[in-house]
Write an enzyme that holds these catalytic residues in place. Structure first.
Site, short mmCIF file in Angstrom:
data_model
loop_
_atom_site.label_atom_id
_atom_site.label_comp_id
_atom_site.label_asym_id
_atom_site.label_seq_id
_atom_site.Cartn_x
_atom_site.Cartn_y
_atom_site.Cartn_z
N CYS A 67 0.95 -1.11 0.25
CA CYS A 67 -0.39 0.38 0.49
C CYS A 67 0.61 1.12 -0.03
O CYS A 67 1.97 1.84 0.51
CB CYS A 67 -1.41 -0.13 1.44
SG CYS A 67 -1.95 1.97 1.47
N HIS A 114 -4.92 1.03 8.17
CA HIS A 114 -5.00 0.90 7.17
C HIS A 114 -6.39 -0.10 6.38
O HIS A 114 -7.52 0.43 6.11
CB HIS A 114 -3.97 -0.22 6.03
CG HIS A 114 -4.32 -0.92 5.02
ND1 HIS A 114 -4.00 -0.13 3.66
CD2 HIS A 114 -5.92 -1.67 4.41
CE1 HIS A 114 -4.18 -1.09 2.06
NE2 HIS A 114 -4.96 -1.66 3.33
N ASN A 154 -13.33 8.79 -2.98
CA ASN A 154 -14.55 8.41 -3.51
C ASN A 154 -14.21 6.71 -2.35
O ASN A 154 -12.51 6.15 -1.89
CB ASN A 154 -13.76 7.59 -4.69
CG ASN A 154 -14.14 8.61 -5.58
OD1 ASN A 154 -14.98 10.18 -5.33
ND2 ASN A 154 -12.59 9.48 -6.51
N HIS A 167 -8.49 7.39 2.65
CA HIS A 167 -7.71 8.64 1.98
C HIS A 167 -9.25 9.28 0.95
O HIS A 167 -9.78 9.19 0.69
CB HIS A 167 -6.39 8.03 0.96
CG HIS A 167 -6.82 7.66 -0.23
ND1 HIS A 167 -7.98 6.88 -0.30
CD2 HIS A 167 -6.95 8.66 -1.41
CE1 HIS A 167 -7.62 6.79 -1.65
NE2 HIS A 167 -7.34 6.96 -2.71
#
Ligand SMILES: [Zn+2]
Ligand SMILES: [Zn+2]
Length: 339
Positions: A67, A114, A154, A167
């Site tokens: 990631c 995460h 989104n 994010h």
């Protein structure tokens, strides 16, 4: 704290508490950052279209391994050089704006963890996120040529998120987007006819109506009368505030609490989390004599547990929306979610 990544992009850290060391350096061997977006205009509608073919190769990742938005670990550097962070903002490595197109694209990471989501973050972090949005709005508004600062998230692969890490993004457009151009036109007409602010009028009317989902002393969250999406909520101050940068610190905390409540209501609509899009329509950089009142918009394309609304010919080609869910019923469903 401001710093630079290895390719020259800017990174800014916002912490829940001051005094954290954010001086870690980006050790990756990156080539110099050179945005390659191109702005074209549709000769038929006059609408701007960004051509960003280089984005086809951008990172798509949903797992923790690899990631790019997790904090850096020894031997596996990411976009964020620090070993942990609260909120980090940096220029998008694969931007659709910048360079010849003008403007700028930024990424806003809401947590170093995460598996977090904005709806579950504690109040202190929500305030930090609001503070980061406000500060970036002020900074991007000052960039030459920027006409509109659009803050958005989104959430979920179904609505286009290519990275699962919590994010959002900020687009500083060098033009007014088609929606903002329409709202500005309506706001001008309303001011000419009534001598007052269109948003103030709309929010006051909704605040007394059947579609309120939640409210605080200064902000109202409601399903708009003519919602386009199956579940859609607007959040707005009851009186004129042009953008997030114009909010006082206590107002940011109040707004972010309401925002997180709306997100929790969306996430609780079905048995598994609802993918959503959330954005802030801030007043244009210029033309504030006509439009100086921001509003947020949270919506999903999901209309039932296993059905999504697709943008078909009427919506995609004609721009004419058809909503299969009664807005008053959507408001009732959202109010009924246990949070
Ligand atoms: Zn991550
Ligand atoms: Zn107003």
């Amino acid at each position: 704290m401001h710093g630079l990544l290895a390719d020259g992009r800017e990174i800014v850290y916002y912490d829940d508490r001051p005094g954290r060391d954010r001086s870690a350096r980006d050790t990756r061997p990156l080539t110099a950052f050179a945005p390659r977006g191109e702005l074209r205009h549709d000769p038929l509608t006059g609408d701007p279209v960004l051509i960003a073919a280089h984005r086809q190769t951008r990172t798509v990742n949903s797992t923790r391994a690899g990631c790019p938005l997790c904090p850096s670990r020894p031997g596996s550097p990411t976009e964020i050089p620090a070993a942990d962070y609260d909120v980090a903002v940096f220029e998008n490595r694969f931007p659709s704006l910048g360079g010849q197109a003008g403007g700028r694209c930024e990424v806003v990471c809401f947590s170093g963890e995460h598996d977090q989501s904005v709806s579950r973050l504690p109040a202190a972090r929500l305030t930090t996120i609001g503070r980061a949005w406000a500060d970036r709005t002020a900074a991007l508004t000052r960039l030459p040529g920027v006409e509109q600062v659009f803050v958005f998230e989104n959430r979920g692969a179904e609505v286009g998120a290519t990275l699962a890490h919590p994010h959002g993004q900020i687009y500083a457009y060098p033009y007014l987007t088609p929606v903002q151009r329409s709202v500005l036109r309506s706001a001008r007409a309303h001011r000419t006819e009534h001598g007052s602010c269109l948003l103030c009028h709309t929010v006051a009317r909704e605040a007394d109506g059947p579609r309120v989902v939640a409210a605080t002393a200064q902000f109202v969250a409601y399903v708009p009368e003519s919602a386009r999406w199956p579940f859609e909520v607007h959040l707005a101050p009851r009186s004129c505030v042009g953008d997030l940068a114009a909010l006082a610190p206590a107002e940011i905390t109040e707004l972010m609490g309401l925002y997180a409540e709306v997100l929790r209501r969306f996430e609780g609509l079905f048995t598994n989390p609802t993918p959503y899009m959330a954005c802030w329509h801030q007043a244009p950089v210029r033309h504030r004599a006509d439009l100086d009142h921001f509003y947020g918009q949270v919506f999903t394309t999901r209309r039932s547990a296993d059905k999504y609304k697709f943008l078909a010919s009427s919506e995609s080609a004609a721009g004419a929306f058809i909503n299969d869910v009664l807005p008053e019923a959507a408001a009732e469903r959202l109010r009924a979610v246990r949070i």
